[in-house]
Structures are given as C-alpha cells and as structure tokens.
Scaffold this motif. Structure first.
Motif, PDB file in Angstrom:
ATOM      1  N   LYS A 163       1.296 -20.365  13.382  1.00  0.00           N
ATOM      2  CA  LYS A 163       0.014 -21.011  13.749  1.00  0.00           C
ATOM      3  C   LYS A 163       0.250 -22.365  14.431  1.00  0.00           C
ATOM      4  O   LYS A 163      -0.446 -22.718  15.387  1.00  0.00           O
ATOM      5  CB  LYS A 163      -0.840 -21.200  12.496  1.00  0.00           C
ATOM      6  CG  LYS A 163      -2.180 -21.902  12.746  1.00  0.00           C
ATOM      7  CD  LYS A 163      -2.971 -22.051  11.474  1.00  0.00           C
ATOM      8  CE  LYS A 163      -2.485 -23.162  10.581  1.00  0.00           C
ATOM      9  NZ  LYS A 163      -2.882 -24.513  11.047  1.00  0.00           N
ATOM     10  N   ASP A 164       1.230 -23.117  13.925  1.00  0.00           N
ATOM     11  CA  ASP A 164       1.505 -24.444  14.479  1.00  0.00           C
ATOM     12  C   ASP A 164       2.362 -24.391  15.741  1.00  0.00           C
ATOM     13  O   ASP A 164       2.192 -25.194  16.666  1.00  0.00           O
ATOM     14  CB  ASP A 164       2.227 -25.314  13.441  1.00  0.00           C
ATOM     15  CG  ASP A 164       1.356 -25.620  12.226  1.00  0.00           C
ATOM     16  OD1 ASP A 164       0.132 -25.411  12.315  1.00  0.00           O
ATOM     17  OD2 ASP A 164       1.900 -26.054  11.195  1.00  0.00           O
ATOM     18  N   LEU A 165       3.294 -23.440  15.785  1.00  0.00           N
ATOM     19  CA  LEU A 165       4.272 -23.400  16.872  1.00  0.00           C
ATOM     20  C   LEU A 165       3.662 -22.983  18.208  1.00  0.00           C
ATOM     21  O   LEU A 165       3.909 -23.617  19.238  1.00  0.00           O
ATOM     22  CB  LEU A 165       5.407 -22.448  16.503  1.00  0.00           C
ATOM     23  CG  LEU A 165       6.469 -22.271  17.582  1.00  0.00           C
ATOM     24  CD1 LEU A 165       7.371 -23.490  17.651  1.00  0.00           C
ATOM     25  CD2 LEU A 165       7.286 -21.022  17.340  1.00  0.00           C
ATOM     26  N   VAL A 166       2.857 -21.921  18.174  1.00  0.00           N
ATOM     27  CA  VAL A 166       2.373 -21.351  19.438  1.00  0.00           C
ATOM     28  C   VAL A 166       1.546 -22.354  20.243  1.00  0.00           C
ATOM     29  O   VAL A 166       1.809 -22.565  21.436  1.00  0.00           O
ATOM     30  CB  VAL A 166       1.605 -20.033  19.180  1.00  0.00           C
ATOM     31  CG1 VAL A 166       0.962 -19.530  20.466  1.00  0.00           C
ATOM     32  CG2 VAL A 166       2.542 -18.984  18.603  1.00  0.00           C
ATOM     33  N   PRO A 167       0.553 -23.034  19.635  1.00  0.00           N
ATOM     34  CA  PRO A 167      -0.207 -24.017  20.428  1.00  0.00           C
ATOM     35  C   PRO A 167       0.658 -25.186  20.914  1.00  0.00           C
ATOM     36  O   PRO A 167       0.357 -25.783  21.949  1.00  0.00           O
ATOM     37  CB  PRO A 167      -1.284 -24.508  19.446  1.00  0.00           C
ATOM     38  CG  PRO A 167      -1.380 -23.445  18.403  1.00  0.00           C
ATOM     39  CD  PRO A 167       0.001 -22.891  18.277  1.00  0.00           C
ATOM     40  N   SER A 168       1.748 -25.491  20.178  1.00  0.00           N
ATOM     41  CA  SER A 168       2.616 -26.581  20.636  1.00  0.00           C
ATOM     42  C   SER A 168       3.392 -26.168  21.884  1.00  0.00           C
ATOM     43  O   SER A 168       3.728 -27.001  22.723  1.00  0.00           O
ATOM     44  CB  SER A 168       3.580 -26.996  19.514  1.00  0.00           C
ATOM     45  OG  SER A 168       4.598 -26.026  19.340  1.00  0.00           O
ATOM     46  N   LEU A 169       3.696 -24.877  22.012  1.00  0.00           N
ATOM     47  CA  LEU A 169       4.379 -24.373  23.194  1.00  0.00           C
ATOM     48  C   LEU A 169       3.410 -24.145  24.352  1.00  0.00           C
ATOM     49  O   LEU A 169       3.759 -24.330  25.512  1.00  0.00           O
ATOM     50  CB  LEU A 169       5.095 -23.054  22.863  1.00  0.00           C
ATOM     51  CG  LEU A 169       6.234 -23.147  21.843  1.00  0.00           C
ATOM     52  CD1 LEU A 169       6.713 -21.754  21.467  1.00  0.00           C
ATOM     53  CD2 LEU A 169       7.391 -23.974  22.401  1.00  0.00           C
ATOM     54  N   LYS A 170       2.202 -23.719  24.017  1.00  0.00           N
ATOM     55  CA  LYS A 170       1.191 -23.479  25.056  1.00  0.00           C
ATOM     56  C   LYS A 170      -0.170 -23.947  24.530  1.00  0.00           C
ATOM     57  O   LYS A 170      -0.873 -23.198  23.847  1.00  0.00           O
ATOM     58  CB  LYS A 170       1.135 -21.997  25.398  1.00  0.00           C
ATOM     59  CG  LYS A 170       0.183 -21.714  26.555  1.00  0.00           C
ATOM     60  CD  LYS A 170       0.556 -20.429  27.252  1.00  0.00           C
ATOM     61  CE  LYS A 170      -0.257 -20.270  28.512  1.00  0.00           C
ATOM     62  NZ  LYS A 170      -1.510 -19.597  28.348  1.00  0.00           N
ATOM     63  N   PRO A 171      -0.521 -25.196  24.762  1.00  0.00           N
ATOM     64  CA  PRO A 171      -1.781 -25.742  24.236  1.00  0.00           C
ATOM     65  C   PRO A 171      -2.976 -24.889  24.640  1.00  0.00           C
ATOM     66  O   PRO A 171      -3.038 -24.342  25.735  1.00  0.00           O
ATOM     67  CB  PRO A 171      -1.849 -27.135  24.890  1.00  0.00           C
ATOM     68  CG  PRO A 171      -0.421 -27.482  25.164  1.00  0.00           C
ATOM     69  CD  PRO A 171       0.254 -26.190  25.509  1.00  0.00           C
ATOM     70  N   GLY A 172      -3.905 -24.778  23.694  1.00  0.00           N
ATOM     71  CA  GLY A 172      -5.116 -24.010  23.967  1.00  0.00           C
ATOM     72  C   GLY A 172      -5.047 -22.569  23.517  1.00  0.00           C
ATOM     73  O   GLY A 172      -6.058 -21.859  23.522  1.00  0.00           O
ATOM     74  N   THR A 173      -3.867 -22.103  23.124  1.00  0.00           N
ATOM     75  CA  THR A 173      -3.729 -20.717  22.666  1.00  0.00           C
ATOM     76  C   THR A 173      -4.242 -20.582  21.237  1.00  0.00           C
ATOM     77  O   THR A 173      -3.861 -21.355  20.356  1.00  0.00           O
ATOM     78  CB  THR A 173      -2.253 -20.260  22.710  1.00  0.00           C
ATOM     79  OG1 THR A 173      -1.750 -20.432  24.033  1.00  0.00           O
ATOM     80  CG2 THR A 173      -2.124 -18.800  22.299  1.00  0.00           C
ATOM     81  N   GLN A 174      -5.113 -19.620  21.019  1.00  0.00           N
ATOM     82  CA  GLN A 174      -5.602 -19.321  19.661  1.00  0.00           C
ATOM     83  C   GLN A 174      -4.655 -18.304  19.025  1.00  0.00           C
ATOM     84  O   GLN A 174      -4.215 -17.354  19.680  1.00  0.00           O
ATOM     85  CB  GLN A 174      -7.019 -18.753  19.709  1.00  0.00           C
ATOM     86  CG  GLN A 174      -7.608 -18.486  18.328  1.00  0.00           C
ATOM     87  CD  GLN A 174      -8.890 -17.671  18.387  1.00  0.00           C
ATOM     88  OE1 GLN A 174      -9.435 -17.427  19.466  1.00  0.00           O
ATOM     89  NE2 GLN A 174      -9.380 -17.238  17.242  1.00  0.00           N
ATOM     90  N   VAL A 175      -4.344 -18.489  17.736  1.00  0.00           N
ATOM     91  CA  VAL A 175      -3.387 -17.624  17.053  1.00  0.00           C
ATOM     92  C   VAL A 175      -4.024 -17.007  15.816  1.00  0.00           C
ATOM     93  O   VAL A 175      -4.659 -17.701  15.012  1.00  0.00           O
ATOM     94  CB  VAL A 175      -2.124 -18.407  16.612  1.00  0.00           C
ATOM     95  CG1 VAL A 175      -1.108 -17.451  15.998  1.00  0.00           C
ATOM     96  CG2 VAL A 175      -1.516 -19.150  17.780  1.00  0.00           C
ATOM     97  N   ILE A 176      -3.852 -15.701  15.665  1.00  0.00           N
ATOM     98  CA  ILE A 176      -4.223 -14.991  14.439  1.00  0.00           C
ATOM     99  C   ILE A 176      -2.973 -14.290  13.925  1.00  0.00           C
ATOM    100  O   ILE A 176      -2.329 -13.543  14.670  1.00  0.00           O
ATOM    101  CB  ILE A 176      -5.336 -13.953  14.683  1.00  0.00           C
ATOM    102  CG1 ILE A 176      -6.633 -14.637  15.124  1.00  0.00           C
ATOM    103  CG2 ILE A 176      -5.587 -13.118  13.422  1.00  0.00           C
ATOM    104  CD1 ILE A 176      -7.737 -13.668  15.542  1.00  0.00           C
TER     105      ILE A 176
END
Length: 639
Positions: free
Chosen positions: A598-611
């Motif tokens: 949950k924390d990693l993905v938006p840090s790599l690509k801001p704005g990405t929602q993660v489930i």
C-alpha cells in the motif's frame, strides 16, 4: 458516497441480502459469516431480521429447522449449489415448516453451468436465462411440500471479508495454495506418458484436476463482479504458475466480455504465488502488533482471519481459566463500531511501539469522554497500565456499550503483550537474522548444522526452546530465503541428521498437534513409530526442496535476499500504467506485506490507488499447515 472499493462492494452485496431477511430464519455458511463479520457485522443482520429472538444459524447438515411459527428462511452460501450443499438444503427444508425460501449463492449462474458440464457454446446461448437456479427453485417448493409456496434463488457476490479499505480477504478460498514441483508428479499420474509434464512451467488449466479448476472459476466469478463494481476494465498479470492460470481464466472469462466493453476505468490485476516467497510469511520481521495478535491469540471458531479476545476482565467473574468460556469472546473485526474501526485501521498501519501508544491514547480519550477517574501516565506503555485504564469501564454499562470495540482491541493488546509466545518473537527474529548472515556467507549444510542443536525432545525443552511446529517454521524460512542452492558433499549428511533428530522428537511428543498428525498420518504419538516418522520427514524435506526451488523458473526476482541488507524481504513487480492496482496474493498475505504494498506503490508512482487482496491473513503457523496439506489439488467443493 465514497469512491467504489472493497468496503462498498461488500456492503452493496450484503444490502441485497438484508433486503430479503425480514422475519426470516437465516442460515449462513462459515465463509459468508466471515464476510458478514468483517463487512457489516451480525448486529446489522439481526436488525434487518427484526424480532426479539436470535434467528441466525450455521448452515450444516444437523442445523435445526424452522418451526410452525417460522415460515420463512434465507440461506446465504459461498459455494456452488450442487452435491452435498443441495442435500443439506433439502434436509433442513424437509424437517421445517417453511413456506418461503430464499437461497443466495456467491457463485454466479455461469459458473453453475460450467459445474454442470454445459458446453461454452450452449452456455452463451443461455445468456440472460438461469435454468440451474430455476430448477432449484422448483425443488425448493417440492421440499416445502407445496408448489404454490415461494422460492427464490439468486446470485450475490459475497466474495470479500474487508479488513480495511486497502485490504480484503476471500474466506471461501482460504485453503487455495500455489502448486509445488512435487504436484507435477501427482498430475502426471493421471496423464498418458506422451503428455507428461516436465515442470511447473508447463502446467496450464487443462492439466489441473476438475475440482481445482472449478474452485479457480468460482474465485474468478467473484473477482469479475468486483471489477464490475469498481467500473474498470482489468488487465491481468501473473507471477507464478497457479497465478498464471488464475490470471488467464479471468482474462478469458466469457461473462466479463460485455462488462469490459462499457467500463470507463482501467485497472491492473497482479496475481502472485505465495510460494515464491514464504520468508515474509513465516518470518518475524514485520514489527506489527496485529501480526502478533493473530499469531498468539486463539483462533475465532469457524474463522480464518480473526481471533478470540478474552473478555472476562470486564465482568464480575474471576479471571481463572475455567471462566473464560462463560463470556462470549471479543474479536479484532469492528465493522459496526466506528471508533473501534478507526483504531483497528491505525494498528494495521503502524509499527508495534506506535500501535501500543495508539491503544493507550484511545483508551485515555474514551475514559475522559465518559468522565471516568483516569490517572495519566506517560513513558513506556505496559500491559498493567492498559489493564488499569480498561478496568475503569468495568462497572459502567453505558461506557462499556459506547466503547465496546475499543475495549476489545485494548484487551487483545494486553493479552498479546502478556502472552509467553510474544516474548519468543524476538528470539525468532534474532535467529532469523543470524540465518540471513549464514545464508550469505555459508553453505546450506552449515546453516542446517546451526539448527541441529536447537532440536530438542519435549522433556529437554524449556519455555525458550523451539517446539516441533516452530522448528518447521524455521526450516521453511531457511529453504525459502536460500532459494536454489548448490548441493555440496555435506548437504545430504546435514539434512539426514536433521531428519533423524526431528523424527525422533516427533515420536517422543506426549501429544501430537493437529499439524504433526497431518504430517505423520498418525492421530497419536503412541502409534507413531520412528520408521513412520522418518518417512514423513523424507516427504517433508522433499517439500522444503520444492520451496527452495520455487523461483527457479523465473527470469527476474530469483532472490528474496540481498547479502548485506538484513531487512530486504520481498521482490515486487513494477506497478503498471493504470490508476488502480489490484494485487492478489494467492496463498495468503501478512499485515506487514499489505502495508508495504500500500505504501510502496504510490511512492513509485504517485496517484496510484492500491487494493491488496488475498486468500487469507497469515500467521507463521499457517504456512506449514498449507504447505503440507494433502488436498491442495483436490479441494472439497461439497460434491
């Protein structure tokens, strides 16, 4: 209303069920009960039923039927309406006085056609029709004893048990676990010589047993419904052999084709096999309070993702063990308590030390709001300090009711901190770090030799020593983190020493745990000979070798360990270009891993929602239970 997500998807499904249950007897199977438990809570269902009596019952062959004053029943089921499930329906209805029956299934009609061997072309011609459900409706009326009575069969996608806005589990698929190389031999036993499989890389849908293929299709049915709710056209990715088959089935799922044409949004669905990294699942490096709660507190009966919290502390009963069952247990899920839910989500997303301080802060604030005589204390949070705060609520019914969810989580924290196994957590962590160092610098035989002195029979063990189940967890950690290793001349001897020592320890156990019974095939240590135990060890080490070789077929992400970095745990696929990433771990996920994603993905690509979705929340002991299960290829679908 908030943006569509796992919570709204689950709420929407249960609202359809709640619309049917007024003044009804409601029968739920375990997976649907768990979805309700995390989604909206049994209180919401009872309110919808109405009336003073409790009308919830477990769906099982021996379930009590409905009396003359109970003419309506609603059955809420996670499975296909076929085989033993239909027989149980028949038996309950025939011994009841129902005049109105509703059957809700979480599996859509298209999958029922597949289960009844209707060819794809014929199924396509039946679009918009539901002959399987209609035939069952006739049967329901027949069993009720009057064809003029009312029967209704409908599909509601009750797939998920949402633990948080970013994390949801699939209770009906808790036993689904990726394939191992040894499974190839079992698959080959049912194939002609010319069509034998060479490796896991060659396994496709056509090679799987029909029960497993159908289980995958049931999962795909639910995931397709989730994508429909989210309004997205999904692009499927996979890492691992079973994930590849699931991803392909979702991508080719015929009922989803029309939905995808009109979907406005885009999403990536990434499936990952748990077996590619068991280190994160059996390791103790998560530093999360919830992981410790799940590991040390007893499992809530009938559930795979929640635990029992002893509530005797808040009653007038003495806290001796014989009184523990006199009071209904608390739990971690706080779906209908907003303050409790807020604390739970905070615990999921913080490290152990911060989580304990958060529990104290919530208790202090709640006591202050209720004007309870609280004495503030700063500094280190102790179990005794939290207990003192919790006991302030003991004789105040209004305060108890207002803060019931918070008090359950507070007691869960106290009981976890005081549990003897929690003290062992740091021992595990220290040994795992030592192993990481050894794996980077030594051969596998040296690593196993370090483990050997720690294998002790029950009469020699102290509270700080490892029991057989814990030793299995350490072995899985060693083999998973090592990955493919070079067999040196000493490895066979080192493995043989560990096998013989473990086999003897199993024989000397006064009582075999359920896991050891499963591994050895013996229900009692009295019947366990050294010969039987050694055979079980040979098979177990075959599985461990499979775990070590699980990443052999991968071109990238072959290692989960980087020498010199003792905290690096999981290799991750890159996020795609779509604004929503649904990450599905086949075989279970830990709380720490879900937070990391949950924390990693938006840090790599801001704005990405993660489930993050998974088959279950994991604690270390779950992995040997799943890894050594004998029915992985042939799940019991109730046929």
């Amino acid at each position: 209303m908030s943006d569509p997500g796992v919570l709204s998807f689950t709420h929407q499904g249960w609202e359809q069920v709640l619309a049917k249950v007024k003044r009804a007897l409601v029968y739920l199977d375990a997976a649907c009960a768990e979805s309700l438990h995390w989604g909206c809570g049994s209180t919401r269902l009872l309110e919808a039923v109405g009336g003073p009596a409790c009308h919830l019952r477990e769906f099982e062959p021996t379930a009590v039927g409905g009396g003359a004053e109970q003419p309506k029943a609603v059955f809420v089921l996670s499975c296909l309406l076929k085989g033993r499930t239909v027989e149980t329906l028949r038996d309950i209805i025939c011994r009841s006085h129902f005049q109105y029956c509703v059957v809700v299934t979480a599996v859509n009609h298209a999958v029922h056609l597949t289960a009844n061997h209707v060819p794809a072309a014929a199924a396509a011609e039946l679009e918009g029709q539901q002959p399987v459900f209609e035939q069952l409706e006739e049967k329901l009326c027949e069993w009720m004893g009057n064809m003029n009575y009312t029967a209704e069969v409908l599909h509601v996608p009750l797939l998920l048990a949402p633990a948080a806005p970013h994390l949801a589990l699939t209770p009906a698929f808790a036993s689904l676990f990726p394939l191992l190389p040894r499974d190839v031999h079992l698959l080959n036993s049912a194939r002609p010589d010319k069509r034998r499989l060479g490796s896991l890389g060659e396994v496709d849908a056509t090679a799987l047993p029909p029960e497993l293929l159908l289980q995958i299709r049931c999962l795909v049915s639910g995931l397709s419904s989730l994508c429909e709710h989210l309004g997205v056209r999904e692009e499927c990715f996979a890492v691992g052999s079973l994930s590849r088959i699931i991803a392909a089935d979702l991508a080719n799922y015929a009922p989803a084709k029309n939905r995808r044409k009109t979907a406005a949004g885009r999403a990536s669905v990434v499936f990952v096999d748990r077996t590619l990294d068991l280190t994160g699942a059996v390791g103790h490096h998560g530093d999360n309070l919830v992981e410790k709660m799940l590991s040390v507190l007893p499992q809530l009966p009938g559930h795979t993702n929640d635990v029992m919290v002893n509530m005797v502390e808040l009653t007038a009963l003495h806290t001796e063990e014989e009184n523990w069952n006199a009071v209904a247990p608390g739990c971690l899920a706080q779906s209908s308590d907003m303050a409790g839910k807020a604390l739970w989500e905070a615990l999921l997303n913080t490290k152990h030390k911060e989580a304990v301080m958060e529990v104290r802060r919530h208790l202090v604030e709640a006591a202050s709001r209720e004007n309870l005589p609280i004495k503030m204390s700063m500094g280190r949070v102790t179990p005794g300090q939290l207990t003192t705060y919790i006991q302030l609520f003991k004789n105040n019914l209004k305060a108890l009711v207002n803060h019931c969810g918070l008090l359950q989580l507070g007691l869960a924290t106290v009981q976890t901190l005081k549990h003897p196994h929690t003290a062992k957590w740091d021992n595990f962590l220290a040994f795992e770090r030592l192993l990481l160092q050894s794996v980077g610098e030594s051969t596998m035989s040296v690593v196993l030799s370090q483990l050997l002195p720690m294998i002790k029979p029950s009469h020699q063990r102290t509270k700080d020593d490892y029991c057989p189940e814990e030793l299995l967890i350490l072995l899985i950690y060693i083999y998973s983190v090592s990955g493919e290793f070079t067999a040196d001349k000493n490895l066979g001897e080192a493995e043989e020493n560990v096998k013989k020592t473990l086999a003897q320890v199993f024989c000397e156990e006064s009582e075999l745990s359920p896991l050891l019974q499963k591994i050895t095939g013996c229900d009692s240590s009295i019947n366990l000979t050294f010969h039987k135990s050694k055979i079980a060890m040979d098979e177990l080490f075959t599985s461990l070798r499979d775990v070590a070789g699980a990443r052999n077929l991968m071109k990238q992400f072959k290692s989960v360990y980087v020498p010199g970095n003792h905290t690096h745990q999981v290799s991750r696929p890159h996020p795609s270009d779509h604004p929503l990433l649904i990450f599905f771990v086949v075989g279970g996920v830990t709380v720490s891993e879900a937070k990391m994603i949950k924390d990693l993905v938006p840090s790599l690509k801001p704005g990405t929602q993660v489930i993050v979705l998974s088959t279950r929340l994991l604690k270390p002991l779950n992995i040997p239970e799943l890894l050594f299960a004998t029915d992985r290829l042939h799940p019991d679908l109730g046929f």
